[in-house]
Scaffold this active site. Structure first.
Site, mmCIF file in Angstrom:
data_model
loop_
_atom_site.group_PDB
_atom_site.id
_atom_site.type_symbol
_atom_site.label_atom_id
_atom_site.label_comp_id
_atom_site.label_asym_id
_atom_site.label_seq_id
_atom_site.Cartn_x
_atom_site.Cartn_y
_atom_site.Cartn_z
ATOM 1 C CD GLU A 19 -8.786 -8.927 -3.725
ATOM 2 O OE1 GLU A 19 -7.677 -9.386 -3.396
ATOM 3 O OE2 GLU A 19 -9.649 -8.590 -2.903
ATOM 4 C CE LYS A 41 -4.046 -2.073 2.251
ATOM 5 N NZ LYS A 41 -5.024 -1.949 3.348
ATOM 6 C CG HIS A 84 -5.269 -6.094 -0.502
ATOM 7 N ND1 HIS A 84 -6.510 -6.037 0.082
ATOM 8 C CD2 HIS A 84 -5.357 -7.024 -1.493
ATOM 9 C CE1 HIS A 84 -7.337 -6.885 -0.548
ATOM 10 N NE2 HIS A 84 -6.653 -7.491 -1.507
#
Ligand code: IDP
Ligand code: MG
Length: 196
Positions: free
Chosen positions: A184, A67, A173
């Site tokens: 994803e 992130k 994540h």
């Protein structure tokens, strides 16, 4: 005559009891036989292994994102080292800065949660590094390596425990299920961009 009849029916009852006992014995015997066959018959032994191999060695892929907070803090290299040391193979990676729309779409399951705006703000605040990780039981094992969502509660030897800042800026994540992983991974990568 009656005496013979009585002897006859007593004999019949005795015969029935005997047959029931014999069936029960047979059942026992055959299950014993089955277990000894299972232990010695190579075909059956292989069948057992196939099943447990499948359970134990299911190669999976999961999506990891480093992130923006961790990228900004230059923790991406250390995080990748931890991922590789834990046995994951990185089969695809890219760096992108997410747009507002992309971040909202990616995290749409949380759109009604009070932290959604903060989350989207974090995720669009700088570049992220998306990686497809491959390993046996990758989804579950990477969630374990990441640690709890709240960085303060994450075990110290997990990625979030080491590099996370708070509940939102938690460094990484990871997909929460094989189905999420599929969605994803597709979100960031085309099939041709993933190494086989
Ligand atoms: P996960 O990333 O551990 O799977 P989720 O519940 O899916 O956790 O939440 C997605 C992301 O939203 C978290 O990684 C974190 O950045 C943020 N988040 C989750 N819960 C909270 C919260 O209670 N406060 C602030 N941010 C949160
Ligand atoms: Mg999640």
């Amino acid at each position: 005559m009656n005496v013979f009849k009585k002897i006859g029916s007593a004999f019949a009852v005795a015969l029935m009891v005997f047959s029931v006992t014999a069936i029960a014995d047979d059942g026992e015997k055959s299950s014993q036989e089955q277990s000894s066959v299972a232990a010695t018959n190579p075909d059956d032994a292989n069948k057992g292994n196939e099943k447990s191999d499948k359970e134990q060695s299911k190669t999976e892929r999961t999506l990891c994102m480093i992130k923006p907070d961790a990228v900004k803090n230059h923790k991406d290299k250390e995080i990748e080292d931890m991922i590789k040391a834990a046995g994951f193979k990185v089969v695809a990676e890219k760096e992108i800065t997410m747009t507002q729309e992309q971040a909202e779409e990616f995290y749409k399951e949380h759109k009604d949660r009070p932290f959604f705006k903060t989350l989207v703000a974090l995720m669009t605040s700088g570049p992220i590094k998306a990686k497809v990780l491959e390993k046996e039981n990758a989804v579950k094992d990477y969630r374990k390596l990441m640690g709890a969502t709240d960085s303060a509660k994450a075990e110290k030897d997990t990625i979030r425990g080491k590099f996370g800042t708070d509940k939102t800026a938690n460094a990484v994540h990871g997909s929460d299920s094989p189905e999420s992983a599929e969605r994803e991974i597709k979100f960031f990568f085309k099939d041709g961009e993933i190494a086989n």
